[in-house]
Design a protein around this motif. Structure first.
Motif, PDB file in Angstrom:
ATOM      1  N   SER A  98      -1.042   8.770  -2.240  1.00  0.00           N
ATOM      2  CA  SER A  98      -0.870   7.295  -2.529  1.00  0.00           C
ATOM      3  C   SER A  98      -1.475   6.729  -3.510  1.00  0.00           C
ATOM      4  O   SER A  98      -1.481   6.965  -3.959  1.00  0.00           O
ATOM      5  CB  SER A  98      -1.543   6.925  -0.606  1.00  0.00           C
ATOM      6  N   GLY A  99      -0.968   5.189  -2.842  1.00  0.00           N
ATOM      7  CA  GLY A  99      -1.416   4.305  -3.802  1.00  0.00           C
ATOM      8  C   GLY A  99      -0.958   2.166  -3.475  1.00  0.00           C
ATOM      9  O   GLY A  99      -0.662   2.573  -2.172  1.00  0.00           O
ATOM     10  N   ALA A 100      -1.339   2.244  -4.807  1.00  0.00           N
ATOM     11  CA  ALA A 100      -1.039   0.411  -4.356  1.00  0.00           C
ATOM     12  C   ALA A 100      -0.070   0.142  -5.848  1.00  0.00           C
ATOM     13  O   ALA A 100      -0.698   0.278  -6.649  1.00  0.00           O
ATOM     14  CB  ALA A 100      -2.207  -0.350  -4.349  1.00  0.00           C
ATOM     15  N   THR A 101       0.663  -0.835  -4.664  1.00  0.00           N
ATOM     16  CA  THR A 101       2.109  -1.130  -6.037  1.00  0.00           C
ATOM     17  C   THR A 101       1.754  -2.512  -5.883  1.00  0.00           C
ATOM     18  O   THR A 101       1.620  -3.612  -4.493  1.00  0.00           O
ATOM     19  CB  THR A 101       3.098  -0.669  -5.669  1.00  0.00           C
ATOM     20  N   VAL A 102       2.074  -3.414  -7.305  1.00  0.00           N
ATOM     21  CA  VAL A 102       1.621  -4.989  -6.766  1.00  0.00           C
ATOM     22  C   VAL A 102       2.986  -5.124  -7.423  1.00  0.00           C
ATOM     23  O   VAL A 102       3.574  -5.030  -8.719  1.00  0.00           O
ATOM     24  CB  VAL A 102       0.858  -5.680  -7.731  1.00  0.00           C
ATOM     25  N   PHE A 103       4.105  -6.191  -6.908  1.00  0.00           N
ATOM     26  CA  PHE A 103       5.364  -6.270  -7.438  1.00  0.00           C
ATOM     27  C   PHE A 103       5.405  -7.814  -7.060  1.00  0.00           C
ATOM     28  O   PHE A 103       4.879  -8.453  -6.420  1.00  0.00           O
ATOM     29  CB  PHE A 103       6.065  -5.142  -6.100  1.00  0.00           C
ATOM     30  N   GLY A 138      15.492  -8.883  -1.853  1.00  0.00           N
ATOM     31  CA  GLY A 138      15.183  -7.830  -0.534  1.00  0.00           C
ATOM     32  C   GLY A 138      13.408  -7.345  -0.262  1.00  0.00           C
ATOM     33  O   GLY A 138      12.914  -8.123  -0.322  1.00  0.00           O
ATOM     34  N   MET A 139      14.284  -5.835   0.480  1.00  0.00           N
ATOM     35  CA  MET A 139      12.115  -5.368   0.849  1.00  0.00           C
ATOM     36  C   MET A 139      11.792  -4.770   0.371  1.00  0.00           C
ATOM     37  O   MET A 139      11.764  -3.046   0.003  1.00  0.00           O
ATOM     38  CB  MET A 139      12.723  -4.708   2.653  1.00  0.00           C
ATOM     39  N   ASP A 140      10.503  -5.163   0.003  1.00  0.00           N
ATOM     40  CA  ASP A 140       9.905  -4.748  -1.015  1.00  0.00           C
ATOM     41  C   ASP A 140      10.676  -3.470  -2.483  1.00  0.00           C
ATOM     42  O   ASP A 140      10.202  -2.715  -2.324  1.00  0.00           O
ATOM     43  CB  ASP A 140       8.944  -3.225  -0.170  1.00  0.00           C
ATOM     44  N   THR A 141      11.344  -4.455  -2.259  1.00  0.00           N
ATOM     45  CA  THR A 141      12.114  -3.655  -4.061  1.00  0.00           C
ATOM     46  C   THR A 141      12.074  -5.267  -5.370  1.00  0.00           C
ATOM     47  O   THR A 141      13.336  -4.547  -6.097  1.00  0.00           O
ATOM     48  CB  THR A 141      13.928  -4.527  -3.668  1.00  0.00           C
ATOM     49  N   PHE A 200       1.287  -1.443  -0.127  1.00  0.00           N
ATOM     50  CA  PHE A 200       0.367   0.087   0.013  1.00  0.00           C
ATOM     51  C   PHE A 200       0.864   0.983   0.147  1.00  0.00           C
ATOM     52  O   PHE A 200       0.927   1.939   0.999  1.00  0.00           O
ATOM     53  CB  PHE A 200      -1.166  -0.013   1.435  1.00  0.00           C
ATOM     54  N   SER A 201       1.544   1.506  -0.590  1.00  0.00           N
ATOM     55  CA  SER A 201       2.425   2.864  -1.652  1.00  0.00           C
ATOM     56  C   SER A 201       2.446   3.096  -3.017  1.00  0.00           C
ATOM     57  O   SER A 201       2.254   1.740  -3.749  1.00  0.00           O
ATOM     58  CB  SER A 201       3.962   2.681  -0.603  1.00  0.00           C
ATOM     59  N   LEU A 202       3.417   3.594  -3.117  1.00  0.00           N
ATOM     60  CA  LEU A 202       3.772   4.513  -4.575  1.00  0.00           C
ATOM     61  C   LEU A 202       5.293   3.475  -4.869  1.00  0.00           C
ATOM     62  O   LEU A 202       6.206   4.978  -4.231  1.00  0.00           O
ATOM     63  CB  LEU A 202       3.794   5.506  -4.943  1.00  0.00           C
ATOM     64  N   LEU A 203       5.294   2.337  -4.437  1.00  0.00           N
ATOM     65  CA  LEU A 203       7.285   2.078  -4.368  1.00  0.00           C
ATOM     66  C   LEU A 203       7.671   2.669  -5.789  1.00  0.00           C
ATOM     67  O   LEU A 203       7.661   2.605  -6.419  1.00  0.00           O
ATOM     68  CB  LEU A 203       6.863   0.521  -4.439  1.00  0.00           C
ATOM     69  N   PRO A 204       8.893   3.359  -5.335  1.00  0.00           N
ATOM     70  CA  PRO A 204       9.826   2.928  -3.993  1.00  0.00           C
ATOM     71  C   PRO A 204       9.538   3.187  -3.109  1.00  0.00           C
ATOM     72  O   PRO A 204      10.540   2.613  -1.920  1.00  0.00           O
ATOM     73  CB  PRO A 204      11.079   2.757  -5.001  1.00  0.00           C
ATOM     74  N   GLN A 205       8.833   3.987  -3.027  1.00  0.00           N
ATOM     75  CA  GLN A 205       8.335   5.382  -1.940  1.00  0.00           C
ATOM     76  C   GLN A 205       7.555   4.125  -0.649  1.00  0.00           C
ATOM     77  O   GLN A 205       6.768   3.690  -0.964  1.00  0.00           O
ATOM     78  CB  GLN A 205       7.954   6.481  -2.257  1.00  0.00           C
ATOM     79  N   TYR A 260      15.240   6.307  -0.315  1.00  0.00           N
ATOM     80  CA  TYR A 260      13.913   7.021  -0.571  1.00  0.00           C
ATOM     81  C   TYR A 260      13.895   6.621   1.111  1.00  0.00           C
ATOM     82  O   TYR A 260      13.643   5.762   1.983  1.00  0.00           O
ATOM     83  CB  TYR A 260      13.444   5.795  -1.118  1.00  0.00           C
ATOM     84  N   GLU A 261      12.608   6.840   1.426  1.00  0.00           N
ATOM     85  CA  GLU A 261      12.016   6.795   2.923  1.00  0.00           C
ATOM     86  C   GLU A 261      11.896   5.357   2.672  1.00  0.00           C
ATOM     87  O   GLU A 261      10.729   4.796   2.603  1.00  0.00           O
ATOM     88  CB  GLU A 261      10.873   7.781   3.148  1.00  0.00           C
ATOM     89  N   ARG A 262      11.850   5.201   4.372  1.00  0.00           N
ATOM     90  CA  ARG A 262      11.307   4.115   4.859  1.00  0.00           C
ATOM     91  C   ARG A 262      10.258   3.729   5.825  1.00  0.00           C
ATOM     92  O   ARG A 262      10.457   4.761   6.379  1.00  0.00           O
ATOM     93  CB  ARG A 262      12.535   3.137   5.401  1.00  0.00           C
ATOM     94  N   ALA A 263       9.196   3.255   5.263  1.00  0.00           N
ATOM     95  CA  ALA A 263       8.131   2.929   6.583  1.00  0.00           C
ATOM     96  C   ALA A 263       8.434   1.945   7.656  1.00  0.00           C
ATOM     97  O   ALA A 263       7.796   0.524   7.572  1.00  0.00           O
ATOM     98  CB  ALA A 263       7.089   2.634   5.664  1.00  0.00           C
TER      99      ALA A 263
END
Length: 320
Positions: A132-137, A142-145, A109-114, A199-202
């Motif tokens: 904001s937004g959603a990303t399917v990857f 890696g962590m959400d990479t 639930f973010s606009l990766l890579p942010q 990029y900012e980490r959540a």
């Protein structure tokens, strides 16, 4: 395509239901979720929302830890060819990722890579993001990479809390995930590698993080409260007089004070309270902030004005 679904909280349920309903493209053969956990005052063991939905849908449930020996064999016994992951809550090692021939795909639930990490919605609101937004990857080591399959964008409402935005993204994201996985199945997916950079980490928001700092500007106070609602819950320590012991006061809803309100005090030091018949204000670095609903220690949530009438607040009452 035979599909494993991995998820735990409420926000994952819309995606599970959407994929289970799409029988033309998917057969959800199993659901992987966290084991039952103690909840409530009685600390009774309760199934996760995803487990409850899986039982309702008649889908077998796996609660084994992916780190345990034998998990890969259990995974293969399901017959799953790919996996969809939504807020599962555990890190998957490479051996597990390699066990499914078509891979593991995450709805984030973010606009990766942010905002990679555990609390992307909360951190976006706290930082004052307007989008904001959603990303399917595809999940990699890696962590959400991993490479991005699809993204969608939404505007963050001016008064929207993390809970409200997350609920909205959970619904929108379920359709995004369904669409993205269809492209993987039919071979039309066009994965895009995430750009390199800082990029900012959540990072996860703790109870200590949720302690409201009224010495900050009013806009920052508002962002913090919205970001921490409903979990872990924004709070402060209320001191009703000079010699009284403090008590915890959770702020459920608030807003920057309306400057056209005739009863608004001209000056209110940070943390100090001012009360009228219909309003409760607390001072910040840049002006008053209105408390709309609160939850006093040991009580239920209520309108702030109703709470103030019964709280016997002294002239030195303040939040710290």
């Amino acid at each position: 395509m035979k599909l494993l679904f991995a998820g735990t909280p409420d926000v994952a349920v819309p995606s599970l239901r959407a994929l289970a309903a799409d029988t033309e493209h998917f057969e959800v053969v199993a659901v992987l979720t966290r084991p039952d956990a103690p909840q409530g005052r009685g600390r009774r063991l309760m199934p996760s929302p995803v487990k409850q939905a899986a039982i309702e849908l008649g889908i077998p449930v796996i609660e084994s830890d992916p780190k345990q020996p034998g998990f890969v064999d259990e995974l293969r016994e399901t017959g799953a060819q790919m996996a969809a992951v939504v807020a599962y809550g555990k890190i998957l090692k490479q051996g597990v990722l390699d066990a499914l021939e078509h891979g593991w795909f995450n709805l984030h639930f973010s606009l990766l890579p942010q905002w990679r990490g555990a609390a992307p919605v909360q951190r976006a609101i706290w930082s004052g993001d307007t989008l904001s937004g959603a990303t399917v990857f595809r999940i990699t080591a890696g962590m959400d990479t991993g490479p991005i399959i699809a993204q969608s964008t939404v505007e963050i409402g001016m008064h929207e809390t993390a809970g409200e935005l997350l609920e909205r993204l959970a619904q929108d994201g379920s359709q995004l995930l369904q669409m993205a996985l269809r492209t993987v199945v039919d071979g039309t997916a066009l994965p895009i590698e995430q750009p390199q950079g800082a990029y900012e980490r959540a990072e996860k928001i703790t109870v200590a993080d949720a302690h409201i700092r009224f010495e900050a500007p009013a806009f920052a106070v508002d962002r913090q409260i919205r970001a921490c609602t409903p979990e872990p819950g924004a709070w402060c320590e209320l001191v009703s007089s000079q010699d009284a012991a403090g008590m915890t006061l959770h702020v459920l809803q608030g807003s920057i004070a309306d400057q056209n309100e005739p009863q608004l005090p001209e000056q209110l030091p940070p943390g100090h309270l001012a009360v009228s018949k219909q309003h409760v204000w607390v001072g910040t670095l840049t002006g008053a902030y209105e408390l709309i609903s609160v939850k006093p220690q040991g009580k239920r949530g209520m309108k702030a004005a109703d709470w103030a009438r019964g709280a016997l607040l002294g002239p030195d009452a303040r939040c710290r």
